[in-house]
Design an enzyme around this catalytic site. Structure first.
Site, short mmCIF file in Angstrom:
data_model
loop_
_atom_site.label_atom_id
_atom_site.label_comp_id
_atom_site.label_asym_id
_atom_site.label_seq_id
_atom_site.Cartn_x
_atom_site.Cartn_y
_atom_site.Cartn_z
N GLU A 252 4.89 -7.18 17.39
CA GLU A 252 4.42 -7.51 18.68
C GLU A 252 4.90 -8.85 19.02
O GLU A 252 5.21 -9.14 20.08
CB GLU A 252 2.87 -7.42 18.69
CG GLU A 252 2.11 -7.64 20.12
CD GLU A 252 0.56 -7.31 20.00
OE1 GLU A 252 0.06 -7.52 21.12
OE2 GLU A 252 0.29 -6.99 18.97
N ARG B 138 0.73 -1.25 0.01
CA ARG B 138 -0.05 -0.03 -0.12
C ARG B 138 0.67 1.28 0.04
O ARG B 138 0.51 2.43 -0.50
CB ARG B 138 -1.03 0.00 1.17
CG ARG B 138 -2.06 -1.15 1.10
CD ARG B 138 -2.92 -0.84 1.90
NE ARG B 138 -2.57 -0.82 3.42
CZ ARG B 138 -2.45 -1.93 4.42
NH1 ARG B 138 -2.96 -3.09 4.25
NH2 ARG B 138 -1.71 -1.72 5.32
#
Length: 178
Positions: free
Chosen positions: A102, A65
């Site tokens: 994460e 993107r």
């Protein structure tokens, strides 16, 4: 289209998809903006205008993107474009960076000759969320000898705190969700 009209249009077009990709997440879907020629052009114009005074020589953006937004911004600024990709996707010599997620790590690469040493580089992406990819892209540009002049995003999810990873840098977003 003036900035106020553009922001109203973007806010109308960006839709929230509840519980995507997992329960409890309200996903901001920007694809309707991409499908609207006036809205998308105003987006590229707005991002470029924010850095028109920065002497940008190259725009760097991460797949996929980031490419959508980075290439028209580079064109508007009269700058080159540096593709930042996952490992093994670029055919010539690369420089890479590993960064923390994460749960685990990821990597990004860029051709070593994407820009001249000392080039003024703008990082462009669609969304600033947690800031991991943006920070890694900045680190990659610096490792390759570039000077990061700032980061430009279409959408910023301020509630996720991504800006904290970009302290000391000029950060511009066209739409912010708190």
């Amino acid at each position: 289209m003036n900035p106020g009209e553009a922001e109203r249009l973007w806010r109308e077009l960006v839709r929230e998809i509840p519980d995507f990709p997992t329960a409890g997440v309200g996903f901001k879907d920007i694809t309707p903006v991409l499908g609207h020629p006036g809205a998308f052009a105003a987006c590229a114009d707005g991002l470029a205008e924010r850095f028109a005074d920065a002497g940008v020589e190259t725009v760097a953006a991460a797949e996929a993107r980031g490419f959508i937004f980075g290439i028209p911004v580079a064109e508007r600024l009269g700058a080159g474009f540096a593709a930042v990709r996952k490992p093994g996707k670029l055919p010539a010599a690369t420089v890479g960076v590993e960064y923390a997620l994460e749960y685990g790590t990821d990597q990004l690469e860029m051709h070593v000759d994407s820009f001249a040493p000392g080039a003024r580089v703008l990082i462009v992406d669609d969304v600033l969320a947690t800031g991991g990819t943006a920070r890694a892209t900045c680190d990659l540009v610096e490792r390759a000898g570039g000077q990061v002049v700032g980061c430009a995003f279409f959408v910023e999810l301020a509630f996720l705190g991504g800006r904290r990873h970009l302290e000391g840098l000029r950060v511009e977003s066209l739409l912010t969700y708190t």
